[in-house]
Design a protein around this motif. Structure first.
Motif, PDB file in Angstrom:
ATOM      1  N   LEU A   1       0.831  -1.200   0.000  1.00  0.00           N
ATOM      2  CA  LEU A   1       0.000   0.000   0.000  1.00  0.00           C
ATOM      3  C   LEU A   1       0.868   1.253   0.000  1.00  0.00           C
ATOM      4  O   LEU A   1       0.574   2.229  -0.719  1.00  0.00           O
ATOM      5  CB  LEU A   1      -0.915   0.004   1.221  1.00  0.00           C
ATOM      6  CG  LEU A   1      -1.854   1.206   1.351  1.00  0.00           C
ATOM      7  CD1 LEU A   1      -2.799   1.290   0.159  1.00  0.00           C
ATOM      8  CD2 LEU A   1      -2.650   1.122   2.658  1.00  0.00           C
ATOM      9  N   LEU A   2       1.947   1.244   0.780  1.00  0.00           N
ATOM     10  CA  LEU A   2       2.858   2.390   0.807  1.00  0.00           C
ATOM     11  C   LEU A   2       3.486   2.604  -0.574  1.00  0.00           C
ATOM     12  O   LEU A   2       3.590   3.742  -1.046  1.00  0.00           O
ATOM     13  CB  LEU A   2       3.954   2.174   1.849  1.00  0.00           C
ATOM     14  CG  LEU A   2       5.033   3.258   1.945  1.00  0.00           C
ATOM     15  CD1 LEU A   2       4.421   4.626   2.223  1.00  0.00           C
ATOM     16  CD2 LEU A   2       6.069   2.902   3.010  1.00  0.00           C
ATOM     17  N   VAL A   3       3.892   1.510  -1.210  1.00  0.00           N
ATOM     18  CA  VAL A   3       4.445   1.619  -2.568  1.00  0.00           C
ATOM     19  C   VAL A   3       3.432   2.263  -3.498  1.00  0.00           C
ATOM     20  O   VAL A   3       3.757   3.193  -4.253  1.00  0.00           O
ATOM     21  CB  VAL A   3       4.845   0.230  -3.107  1.00  0.00           C
ATOM     22  CG1 VAL A   3       5.215   0.331  -4.584  1.00  0.00           C
ATOM     23  CG2 VAL A   3       6.020  -0.339  -2.323  1.00  0.00           C
ATOM     24  N   ALA A   4       2.188   1.783  -3.462  1.00  0.00           N
ATOM     25  CA  ALA A   4       1.157   2.263  -4.384  1.00  0.00           C
ATOM     26  C   ALA A   4       0.816   3.734  -4.134  1.00  0.00           C
ATOM     27  O   ALA A   4       0.713   4.532  -5.071  1.00  0.00           O
ATOM     28  CB  ALA A   4      -0.095   1.400  -4.252  1.00  0.00           C
ATOM     29  N   VAL A   5       0.642   4.110  -2.864  1.00  0.00           N
ATOM     30  CA  VAL A   5       0.291   5.494  -2.538  1.00  0.00           C
ATOM     31  C   VAL A   5       1.424   6.438  -2.940  1.00  0.00           C
ATOM     32  O   VAL A   5       1.189   7.494  -3.546  1.00  0.00           O
ATOM     33  CB  VAL A   5      -0.030   5.637  -1.029  1.00  0.00           C
ATOM     34  CG1 VAL A   5      -0.125   7.112  -0.636  1.00  0.00           C
ATOM     35  CG2 VAL A   5      -1.343   4.926  -0.710  1.00  0.00           C
ATOM     36  N   ALA A   6       2.657   6.076  -2.594  1.00  0.00           N
ATOM     37  CA  ALA A   6       3.796   6.926  -2.945  1.00  0.00           C
ATOM     38  C   ALA A   6       3.947   7.043  -4.451  1.00  0.00           C
ATOM     39  O   ALA A   6       4.290   8.116  -4.973  1.00  0.00           O
ATOM     40  CB  ALA A   6       5.075   6.369  -2.325  1.00  0.00           C
TER      41      ALA A   6
ATOM     42  N   LEU B   1      12.038   2.754  -2.321  1.00  0.00           N
ATOM     43  CA  LEU B   1      12.586   2.253  -1.060  1.00  0.00           C
ATOM     44  C   LEU B   1      11.652   1.225  -0.439  1.00  0.00           C
ATOM     45  O   LEU B   1      12.088   0.134  -0.019  1.00  0.00           O
ATOM     46  CB  LEU B   1      12.809   3.414  -0.095  1.00  0.00           C
ATOM     47  CG  LEU B   1      13.323   3.049   1.306  1.00  0.00           C
ATOM     48  CD1 LEU B   1      14.675   2.338   1.206  1.00  0.00           C
ATOM     49  CD2 LEU B   1      13.425   4.293   2.180  1.00  0.00           C
ATOM     50  N   ALA B   2      10.353   1.552  -0.380  1.00  0.00           N
ATOM     51  CA  ALA B   2       9.386   0.612   0.193  1.00  0.00           C
ATOM     52  C   ALA B   2       9.328  -0.660  -0.643  1.00  0.00           C
ATOM     53  O   ALA B   2       9.186  -1.769  -0.106  1.00  0.00           O
ATOM     54  CB  ALA B   2       8.005   1.265   0.276  1.00  0.00           C
ATOM     55  N   GLY B   3       9.448  -0.500  -1.960  1.00  0.00           N
ATOM     56  CA  GLY B   3       9.429  -1.659  -2.838  1.00  0.00           C
ATOM     57  C   GLY B   3      10.625  -2.568  -2.616  1.00  0.00           C
ATOM     58  O   GLY B   3      10.496  -3.801  -2.605  1.00  0.00           O
TER      59      GLY B   3
ATOM     60  N   VAL C   1      10.463  -6.423  -1.439  1.00  0.00           N
ATOM     61  CA  VAL C   1      11.109  -7.481  -2.226  1.00  0.00           C
ATOM     62  C   VAL C   1      12.105  -8.263  -1.366  1.00  0.00           C
ATOM     63  O   VAL C   1      12.167  -9.505  -1.425  1.00  0.00           O
ATOM     64  CB  VAL C   1      11.816  -6.868  -3.454  1.00  0.00           C
ATOM     65  CG1 VAL C   1      12.808  -7.853  -4.065  1.00  0.00           C
ATOM     66  CG2 VAL C   1      10.781  -6.444  -4.504  1.00  0.00           C
ATOM     67  N   ALA C   2      12.872  -7.547  -0.561  1.00  0.00           N
ATOM     68  CA  ALA C   2      13.867  -8.207   0.277  1.00  0.00           C
ATOM     69  C   ALA C   2      13.210  -9.124   1.308  1.00  0.00           C
ATOM     70  O   ALA C   2      13.661 -10.255   1.541  1.00  0.00           O
ATOM     71  CB  ALA C   2      14.729  -7.158   0.973  1.00  0.00           C
ATOM     72  N   LEU C   3      12.142  -8.654   1.926  1.00  0.00           N
ATOM     73  CA  LEU C   3      11.480  -9.455   2.949  1.00  0.00           C
ATOM     74  C   LEU C   3      10.750 -10.655   2.362  1.00  0.00           C
ATOM     75  O   LEU C   3      10.684 -11.713   2.978  1.00  0.00           O
ATOM     76  CB  LEU C   3      10.483  -8.580   3.725  1.00  0.00           C
ATOM     77  CG  LEU C   3      11.093  -7.490   4.614  1.00  0.00           C
ATOM     78  CD1 LEU C   3       9.993  -6.641   5.237  1.00  0.00           C
ATOM     79  CD2 LEU C   3      11.965  -8.104   5.704  1.00  0.00           C
ATOM     80  N   SER C   4      10.202 -10.470   1.150  1.00  0.00           N
ATOM     81  CA  SER C   4       9.437 -11.554   0.527  1.00  0.00           C
ATOM     82  C   SER C   4      10.316 -12.491  -0.292  1.00  0.00           C
ATOM     83  O   SER C   4       9.889 -13.595  -0.656  1.00  0.00           O
ATOM     84  CB  SER C   4       8.338 -10.974  -0.370  1.00  0.00           C
ATOM     85  OG  SER C   4       8.893 -10.246  -1.451  1.00  0.00           O
ATOM     86  N   GLY C   5      11.523 -12.036  -0.616  1.00  0.00           N
ATOM     87  CA  GLY C   5      12.425 -12.863  -1.407  1.00  0.00           C
ATOM     88  C   GLY C   5      12.083 -12.924  -2.885  1.00  0.00           C
ATOM     89  O   GLY C   5      12.625 -13.758  -3.615  1.00  0.00           O
TER      90      GLY C   5
END
Length: 293
Positions: free
Chosen positions: A45-50, A102-104, A108-112
């Motif tokens: 959501l943060l990625v999309a809003v930003a 940055l949020a993306g 990506v890092a957390l989800s792998g």
């Protein structure tokens, strides 16, 4: 120097449903598989809003420096109206797009799901070159294609994927519906601006199609997602919940087909965003309730 209120206006808050809707549907699809990850949903959501705010400021900067926004009906244009320096608006655009990146990267890092970095890079480039660069694709009638892809399949399926893995066919129905409803907001906006866009050489899809066919396109973009709810209900009856948006859709479609124009289309923009949110919420709940079957 622009005030805080003017900066908020320049962010075009009416377009934020475009960011919320795909995350709702993607998360609903993830819940339906029993593998939802709320933290990942919030990051999406943060990625999309930003991204939405960033592209709005980028459009303000690019259109303003080209002179496209010098005579425009609708929300405040920071550069076109002269209340903010182009460099300040460009910096604001870069800041929000940077936050989205940055949020993306964190998501990506957390989800792998490292391959999604490529998708994210394409999204950021798409946001900037919509109206930026020497040959902006938004001036070539391709804006609706980009909006459909980025706020439909990419955002919905991406949100689902990082939480629960490869999404199913019903998620695709949701993604197509969100993409079309997101397009309807842009089509209503460009319908309002046909005359001014044509004068400055901005060849949006509305300019290319003309007034009558653009109105028909708007009606189709709002109506087809309702049909998709019915089609999807063959496999999952809960998807009929998307039809709770149908009563809200009647008024803006009727007004557009009846020829409303100019400032009166601003209300249609708000109504279109509301239809998208309600349809997305109903569809998200329907996808989530698949877990009960």
């Amino acid at each position: 120097m622009a005030t805080v209120a003017q900066w908020v206006q320049g962010a075009r808050p009416r377009t934020l449903p475009n960011a919320v809707a795909p995350v709702l549907v993607g998360t609903g699809a993830a819940i339906g598989t029993g593998a939802v990850r709320p933290g990942f949903a919030l990051l999406a959501l943060l990625v999309a809003v930003a991204m939405v705010i960033g592209v709005n400021y980028a459009n303000d900067y690019s259109d303003g420096t080209r002179g496209t926004d010098d005579d425009r009906v609708g929300p405040l244009r920071l550069v076109g109206s002269g209340v903010a320096a182009p460099s300040a608006v460009r910096t604001m655009a870069f800041g929000w797009l940077g936050l989205a990146m940055l949020a993306g990267v964190v998501l990506v890092a957390l989800s792998g799901t490292w391959w999604l970095l490529i998708v994210g890079a394409v999204c950021v480039l798409g946001a900037w070159f919509y109206t930026g660069g020497k040959h902006p694709y938004g001036y070539l009638g391709l804006g609706e294609v980009a909006v459909f892809l980025f706020f439909g399949p990419v955002a919905v399926l991406g949100t689902a994927y990082v939480q629960s893995g490869p999404p199913g066919a019903l998620s695709l129905i949701g993604a197509i519906g969100v993409g079309m409803l997101s397009c309807s907001v842009l089509v209503a906006n460009n319908l309002r601006d046909i005359e001014s866009d044509e004068e400055v050489g901005k060849r949006t899809l509305a300019v290319l199609l003309g007034d009558r066919d653009t109105r028909r396109l708007y009606a189709a973009l709002v109506g087809i997602p309702m049909l998709l709810s019915v089609v999807g209900a063959i496999a999952n009856p809960w998807l009929l919940l998307g039809l709770i948006a149908a009563p809200l859709a009647y008024s803006p479609v009727r007004r557009v087909l009846n020829g409303v124009r100019g400032r009166d289309l601003i209300a249609v923009l708000g109504s279109s965003g509301a239809v998208m949110l309600v349809w997305s919420l109903g569809t998200a709940v329907g996808l989530a309730l698949a877990l009960l079957d």
